[in-house]
Design a protein around this motif. Structure first.
Motif, short mmCIF file in Angstrom:
data_model
loop_
_atom_site.label_atom_id
_atom_site.label_comp_id
_atom_site.label_asym_id
_atom_site.label_seq_id
_atom_site.Cartn_x
_atom_site.Cartn_y
_atom_site.Cartn_z
N VAL A 1 0.83 -1.20 0.00
CA VAL A 1 0.00 0.00 0.00
C VAL A 1 0.87 1.26 0.00
N ALA A 2 1.72 1.39 1.01
CA ALA A 2 2.51 2.63 1.13
C ALA A 2 3.69 2.64 0.16
N LYS A 3 4.07 1.47 -0.31
CA LYS A 3 5.20 1.33 -1.24
C LYS A 3 6.42 2.13 -0.78
N ILE A 4 6.89 1.74 0.38
CA ILE A 4 8.03 2.43 1.00
C ILE A 4 9.24 2.39 0.07
N GLU A 5 9.93 3.52 -0.02
CA GLU A 5 11.08 3.56 -0.94
C GLU A 5 12.39 3.32 -0.21
N LYS A 6 12.60 4.05 0.87
CA LYS A 6 13.87 3.90 1.57
C LYS A 6 13.65 3.25 2.94
N ILE A 7 14.37 2.16 3.17
CA ILE A 7 14.28 1.49 4.47
C ILE A 7 15.20 2.26 5.43
N PRO A 8 14.66 2.79 6.52
CA PRO A 8 15.49 3.65 7.37
C PRO A 8 16.58 2.91 8.14
N GLY A 9 16.38 1.65 8.44
CA GLY A 9 17.31 0.96 9.34
C GLY A 9 18.54 0.42 8.65
N ALA A 10 19.51 0.04 9.45
CA ALA A 10 20.68 -0.66 8.95
C ALA A 10 20.97 -1.81 9.90
N PHE A 11 21.34 -2.95 9.35
CA PHE A 11 21.67 -4.10 10.19
C PHE A 11 22.79 -4.85 9.48
N GLU A 12 23.80 -5.20 10.22
CA GLU A 12 24.90 -5.95 9.63
C GLU A 12 24.85 -7.37 10.18
N GLY A 13 24.59 -8.32 9.34
CA GLY A 13 24.62 -9.70 9.80
C GLY A 13 23.60 -10.56 9.09
N SER A 14 23.55 -11.82 9.52
CA SER A 14 22.63 -12.77 8.88
C SER A 14 21.38 -12.93 9.74
N VAL A 15 20.25 -13.09 9.07
CA VAL A 15 18.99 -13.28 9.78
C VAL A 15 18.24 -14.47 9.18
N THR A 16 17.40 -15.08 9.98
CA THR A 16 16.50 -16.11 9.47
C THR A 16 15.09 -15.68 9.84
N TYR A 17 14.14 -15.87 8.89
CA TYR A 17 12.80 -15.32 9.10
C TYR A 17 11.79 -16.43 9.42
N HIS A 18 11.12 -16.27 10.54
CA HIS A 18 10.06 -17.23 10.93
C HIS A 18 8.71 -16.68 10.46
N PRO B 1 21.21 -3.60 2.65
CA PRO B 1 22.47 -4.13 2.11
C PRO B 1 23.25 -5.02 3.09
N GLY B 2 23.17 -4.73 4.37
CA GLY B 2 23.97 -5.49 5.32
C GLY B 2 23.35 -6.81 5.76
N VAL B 3 22.12 -7.06 5.30
CA VAL B 3 21.39 -8.24 5.79
C VAL B 3 21.55 -9.42 4.84
N GLU B 4 21.95 -10.54 5.41
CA GLU B 4 21.98 -11.77 4.63
C GLU B 4 20.88 -12.68 5.17
N LEU B 5 19.95 -13.11 4.30
CA LEU B 5 18.85 -13.97 4.74
C LEU B 5 19.26 -15.43 4.61
N LYS B 6 19.17 -16.15 5.73
CA LYS B 6 19.45 -17.60 5.71
C LYS B 6 18.17 -18.32 6.07
N GLU B 7 17.53 -18.94 5.10
CA GLU B 7 16.25 -19.60 5.36
C GLU B 7 16.44 -20.85 6.23
N MET B 8 15.58 -21.01 7.20
CA MET B 8 15.65 -22.21 8.05
C MET B 8 14.75 -23.31 7.48
N THR B 9 15.01 -24.54 7.88
CA THR B 9 14.10 -25.63 7.56
C THR B 9 12.77 -25.36 8.26
N GLY B 10 11.68 -25.54 7.55
CA GLY B 10 10.36 -25.39 8.18
C GLY B 10 10.07 -23.99 8.69
N ALA B 11 10.48 -22.97 7.92
CA ALA B 11 10.22 -21.59 8.34
C ALA B 11 8.72 -21.35 8.49
N ASP B 12 7.92 -22.10 7.72
CA ASP B 12 6.47 -21.87 7.74
C ASP B 12 5.76 -22.76 8.77
#
Lengths: 468, 241
Positions: free
Chosen positions: B118-135, B158-169
């Motif tokens: 809906v809002a179609k955000i253009e710039k993500i304000p945050g910064a994070f350096e490292g890998s994340v996995t999304y549940h 740019p600093g985020v690396e997504l590492k998918e886990m087994t059974g994220a869903d």
């Protein structure tokens, strides 16, 4: 079958503490999940097929009496006898009567969950008829002192090969072996003599086809064919909701059933059995009986739980259920485990006899996401929870706590005050740390997990402070 | 557009910074954010416990407070789903309230869905350096279809690396009151989720629902994992992590 669902919570805890069972469950987990995921891709339009299957089942259930009459007419015209059973006791009476009429000493059985509902094996034995389970899983359970199944299509899901090896050695008095092909060969040798000497075969029925008066059987071991063609008497026991109008409808449901159940495109054996043996036919029973069972089903027709009757017993809901995967099927305490069992047990065996079951779910929705006939299982569990509250089957303390909490949540000033205290109390419990090890208000949470500490103030306090 | 933030009762009580991160993100996407001050809880605990009357009472309260705005946005798929999907059925017997529930429903969004769709955000304000996995939280995923939206947003950091886990869903075992009614089953399910999280080696596990996060964090710490960060998607996107 005796209902032990009121002991669900204690049974589940025992299953979680059973290291052997947990090993077996971990090994089994995901097997059918992965095979199903591959198999449903073979269908061009899986979602459209599911919707068509749902609509078909709903159409039949709307006029269930008419379809059952048509089935009865067609089956009778082909030489079968159709009997009706109101409950488990009537199933037993019918089958024992049939056995007496034909002088039956031994009955071989293909898998039938209805016979579990009725406790048929015990009734047959009491009447002097030896029941022999011939589905390999059911046979293993029978020789283990009539242990109940833990899964509707893989009844010994909870056992490993070592346990089966012990049972076989003890029962068959042969050298113990753990090689699975050798074990199945041994079972085949034992069962073969039973197939050849049985006077009666008893099977379930996956579907009843109204236009031809046929029963469709979906099996993987071939025992179903032996049971239904070798003895001179064949008795089919199935629920009244299993009827469908035509063979065309059967083909639609068969696209979904094996794929949803075991991830097979088609089961190893798929039989459509129609009528008694004709003079020009080489095999088949001389006497064919259908025992069509209500046992709670008729009351569900047209009720707010009517979608449950669509169920085609594939087991996909339990295969994908995080609760079932953690505790196995026995803890549910009756014939049907997992999400479908958490609805069928209260509906068929009494809502007051299975109070925990509809509550023992996270409502994660994975069961309805995989259901081949789109049964809204979480929604039905929630409705059962509502009925429990209405009928005061939930503990008084729980009902009062919910009411009190909602009463406060409906009064913002009071709610703000309550949370102001709550957050400070929790923070104090954490003692400056980032977690609470023991939370007296939620002992079930902190028995196996920490409770993270709150940040310290509520959002509404901090937000107000930020306003100019 | 005027967006009303539904803070959620858990964020209010446990992690206010998620609420502030959500405000920051919505403002970064160009929205005027309003926080209706009388809001409390959407009523889901009562609804899922079978107390329909209490749930209906809180549904009416929430609808009245949020219907004046263009959108309702919640940093929770579970609460957004309750308001969007369940309210109309819950109030079906009352024509006036049913109509108001339906009118609100289509304007209710989970935070990441709103930012992307809906809002179609253009710039993500945050910064994070490292890998994340999304549940993937259950209601957001299976009822609202929240799966690609949070990953799309993370992919733009740019600093985020997504590492998918087994059974994220797969469910984490929280399930609201289930977590305290059937604590040992809930804990056993959480343990499997945590094993999958740890197996990725990610620096942080991220989700869109605080209920899941409290459950996962509580189990990770009890299992002795002190290093995996447990973050709400809003915290990482806003850079407050």
């Amino acid at each position: 079958m005796e209902i032990r669902s009121m002991r669900f919570k204690a049974n589940a805890s025992a299953k979680l503490a059973d290291a052997g069972l947990q090993r077996n469950l971990r090994k089994a987990k995901g097997k059918f999940v992965d095979t199903r995921a591959v198999a449903i891709k073979e269908i061009d339009d899986f979602e459209g097929t599911r919707r068509a299957a749902r609509d078909l089942r709903d159409r039949v259930l709307k006029d269930l009496d008419l379809w059952l009459e048509r089935f009865e007419t067609q089956a009778t015209a082909r030489g079968a006898t159709v009997l009706w059973a109101r409950d488990g006791a009537e199933i037993c009476r019918h089958v024992v009567d049939i056995a007496r009429r034909h002088g039956v000493k031994k009955a071989t059985k293909s898998k039938s969950m209805l016979s579990e509902e009725a406790g048929l094996n015990q009734a047959l034995a009491a009447a002097g008829v030896e029941p022999v389970e011939t589905d390999l899983g059911e046979y293993i359970l029978q020789i283990n002192d009539n242990e109940p199944p833990s899964h509707i299509i893989a009844p010994v899901m909870h056992k490993n090969v070592e346990q089966v090896a012990d049972l076989f050695a003890k029962t068959h008095h042969k050298p113990r072996k753990t090689d699975i092909p050798q074990l199945t060969r041994e079972a085949r040798e034992v069962l073969r003599s039973h197939f050849l000497t049985a006077d009666m075969g008893i099977s379930g029925g996956n579907f009843l086809v109204a236009e031809t008066g046929s029963v469709a059987l979906v099996t993987n071991e071939g025992n179903g064919r032996m049971v239904t063609t070798l003895p001179k008497v064949h008795v089919v026991i199935t629920g009244i909701e299993k009827v469908i109008p035509t063979l065309e409808d059967l083909s639609l449901l068969m696209r979904l059933l094996p794929r949803s159940a075991t991830g097979q495109s088609i089961s190893n054996y798929f039989s459509v059995l129609t009528g008694v043996k004709q003079p020009d036919e080489s095999d088949g029973p001389e006497h064919l009986y259908f025992v069509l069972v209500d046992n709670g089903r008729a009351d569900v027709v047209g009720s707010e739980y009517h979608e449950m009757l669509r169920c085609i017993r594939c087991g996909a809901c339990m295969n994908h259920c995080p609760v079932y995967q953690s505790i196995g099927g026995h803890a549910y305490g009756w014939v049907y485990p997992g999400p479908m069992g958490s609805i069928l047990t209260p509906l068929y065996a009494g809502i007051e006899n299975a109070v925990d079951l509809p509550n023992a779910a996270t409502l994660c929705g994975q069961c309805s996401a995989v259901c081949p006939v789109l049964i809204p299982l979480p929604e039905l569990m929630r409705k059962l929870r509502e009925e429990q509250v209405e009928r005061k089957l939930r503990p008084l303390a729980e009902r009062l706590a919910l009411k009190a909490w909602a009463w406060v949540a409906n009064r913002p000033a009071l709610y703000a005050l309550g949370t102001w205290f709550a957050v400070r109390y929790l923070k104090w419990l954490a003692g400056g740390g980032d977690r609470i090890r023991v939370l007296a208000a939620a002992p079930e949470w902190t028995a196996g997990r920490d409770f993270p500490a709150p940040q310290g103030k509520t959002f509404r306090e901090l937000y107000r402070q930020r306003q100019p | 557009m005027r967006v009303a933030l539904f803070v959620t009762c858990l964020v209010d009580l446990m992690r206010p910074r998620i609420g502030f991160a959500a405000i920051e993100l919505l403002e970064a996407a160009g929205c005027e954010v309003v926080v209706p001050e009388k809001q409390t809880c959407c009523g889901q605990p009562a609804y899922n416990s079978g107390d329909r009357a209490s749930a209906a009472m809180l549904a009416k309260k929430t609808i009245a407070e949020f219907e004046p705005f263009d959108y309702l946005v919640a940093p929770s798929g579970s609460c957004a789903d309750q308001i969007r999907t369940e309210y109309p059925g819950l109030l079906a017997d009352d024509p006036e309230w049913h109509g108001r529930a339906v009118a609100l429903a289509s304007r209710v969004h989970e935070l990441t869905d709103f930012l992307v769709s809906v809002a179609k955000i253009e710039k993500i304000p945050g910064a994070f350096e490292g890998s994340v996995t999304y549940h993937d939280s259950c209601a957001g995923l299976r009822s609202l279809g929240i799966k690609d939206q949070p990953r799309a947003l993370l992919a733009r950091m740019p600093g985020v690396e997504l590492k998918e886990m087994t059974g994220a869903d797969e469910c984490c075992g929280f399930g609201g009151t289930f977590a305290v009614k059937f604590g040992d089953i809930s804990t056993a399910i959480a343990a499997k989720k945590c094993d999958n999280v740890v197996a990725t080696g990610a620096d942080a596990v991220v989700a869109g629902d605080l209920g899941c996060l409290l459950n996962i964090e509580g189990k990770l710490r009890r299992m002795g994992d002190e290093k995996t960060k447990v973050l709400h998607i809003a915290e990482i996107l806003a850079g407050d992590a």
